[in-house]
Enzyme design. Structure first.
Site, mmCIF file in Angstrom:
data_model
loop_
_atom_site.group_PDB
_atom_site.id
_atom_site.type_symbol
_atom_site.label_atom_id
_atom_site.label_comp_id
_atom_site.label_asym_id
_atom_site.label_seq_id
_atom_site.Cartn_x
_atom_site.Cartn_y
_atom_site.Cartn_z
ATOM 1 N N LYS A 203 -49.839 16.322 18.435
ATOM 2 C CA LYS A 203 -50.830 17.274 18.232
ATOM 3 C C LYS A 203 -49.978 17.264 16.868
ATOM 4 O O LYS A 203 -48.938 17.432 16.512
ATOM 5 C CB LYS A 203 -50.158 19.196 18.397
ATOM 6 C CG LYS A 203 -50.416 19.753 18.137
ATOM 7 C CD LYS A 203 -50.167 21.346 19.022
ATOM 8 C CE LYS A 203 -51.040 22.695 18.331
ATOM 9 N NZ LYS A 203 -51.153 23.811 18.211
HETATM 10 C C1 5RP Z 1 -45.972 25.363 16.646
HETATM 11 C C2 5RP Z 1 -47.346 25.196 17.234
HETATM 12 C C3 5RP Z 1 -48.359 26.885 17.476
HETATM 13 O O1 5RP Z 1 -47.301 27.440 18.337
HETATM 14 C C4 5RP Z 1 -49.817 26.837 17.707
HETATM 15 O O2 5RP Z 1 -49.340 26.110 18.855
HETATM 16 C C5 5RP Z 1 -50.061 26.181 16.739
HETATM 17 O O3 5RP Z 1 -51.628 26.553 16.922
HETATM 18 P P1 5RP Z 1 -52.609 27.310 15.607
HETATM 19 O O4 5RP Z 1 -51.848 26.332 14.272
HETATM 20 O O5 5RP Z 1 -53.370 26.861 16.259
HETATM 21 O O6 5RP Z 1 -52.440 28.956 15.499
HETATM 22 O O7 5RP Z 1 -47.796 24.644 17.795
HETATM 23 O O8 5RP Z 1 -46.025 24.502 15.581
#
Ligand code: 5RP
Length: 300
Positions: A203
């Protein structure tokens, strides 16, 4: 009871038809074991190798984030439109009905708060507990260039090894410290390192210019985070550009659950990721679903 003497000879062996051996199409995953592939195929649609994951794990370091104050009320209705749910074990056990039949990507690192140095994480879930929770994948933050870079890489490697033992894939999340720039050079380095160290998917953030190079240089699927809440047209355009530049989908949180109409927004994001709709068409869909949602609220 079946009588062995009455057993018929089998006839349908199709001796002229070679046994099928289909390729597993998800990027970089063809050599994995069956259980690992099966779990990945629950997260990434086998039709297009894409996913719309819903990220609601923010509380692990920032407490009751806007939109997540009551996960049971605001998130449960969205799950039907997500391909997977990224969540902590505490929120899963306390707030999500176990009848929910979507894959769980279990947040498995943490240990710091917004009040402290963010890269100071450790592993927060034992693999046994992840198995007990029927996790489909594990998620761990990696802080390349951060104060605790080395420890966070150690967390990734340990989680990958533990997951591999049970056929559970790992998603590495590239955490970017405030002092670092989210450009293609940095994200290319971070995502490639995560894949080389064993992450099954990564991610990361979308960047412009150069995201296509980041995606091409990462040998496993990339999903993008939404980041801070953007106006809906911008969030949809970002998702569109990301998948067109090679991302396998999104793992979006705030840009869905902080919208005025989260149910409409997640369906609009799906239209972009799975339906190949343009951001403009997806925005039209958002507005029409939003007004239907509002009308049905007034009717109650
Ligand atoms: C931290 C994370 C978050 O907790 C989350 O998953 C981020 O998602 P978004 O930016 O779409 O709100 O991964 O880095």
């Amino acid at each position: 009871m079946a009588d062995a003497q009455e057993m018929q000879d089998g006839k349908n062996f199709y001796p002229d038809v070679p046994q099928s051996c289909p390729e597993f199409l998800l990027k970089g995953s063809n050599s994995l074991d069956w259980g690992m592939k099966n779990r990945l195929a629950r997260i990434f649609s086998p039709d297009n190798c894409r996913t719309v994951m819903l990220a609601v794990d923010h509380g692990y370091f920032q407490g009751p984030t806007t939109g997540l104050e009551r996960i049971d009320i605001t998130i449960t209705p969205l799950i039907q439109y997500a391909d997977a749910l990224m969540i902590t074990r505490g929120a899963l056990r306390s707030s999500i009905p176990p009848e929910m039949n979507k894959p769980v990507v279990l947040r498995s690192s943490g240990g710091q708060s917004i009040l402290k140095e963010l890269s100071n994480e450790r592993i927060t879930v034992d693999i046994e507990d992840a198995v007990r929770l029927n996790a489909t994948a594990l998620a761990v933050q990696v802080y390349i260039g951060g104060v605790h870079e080395h420890e966070s890489i150690g967390n990734l490697v340990e989680i990958v090894d533990n997951g591999n033992r049970h056929g559970i894939p790992t998603m590495a999340v590239t955490g970017v410290g405030k002092e670092l720039v989210r450009d293609a050079k940095y994200l290319g380095l971070a995502t490639r390192m995560c894949a080389e160290l064993g992450a099954h998917f990564v991610k990361t953030y979308y960047c412009e210019p150069g995201f296509a190079r980041v995606a091409a240089g990462c040998p496993v699927p990339l999903v993008i985070a939404g980041g801070k809440k953007l106006p809906e047209p911008e969030a949809l355009a970002m998702a569109y550009r990301a998948v067109n530049d090679g991302a396998a989908g999104v793992d979006m949180g705030r840009n869905i659950f902080q919208c005025e109409a989260p149910m409409a927004m997640i369906q609009a994001v799906r239209a972009v990721v799975h339906g190949e709709e343009t951001p403009e068409k997806a925005l039209d869909l958002y507005h029409s679903l939003k007004s239907t949602e509002e009308r049905s609220q007034y009717a109650q």
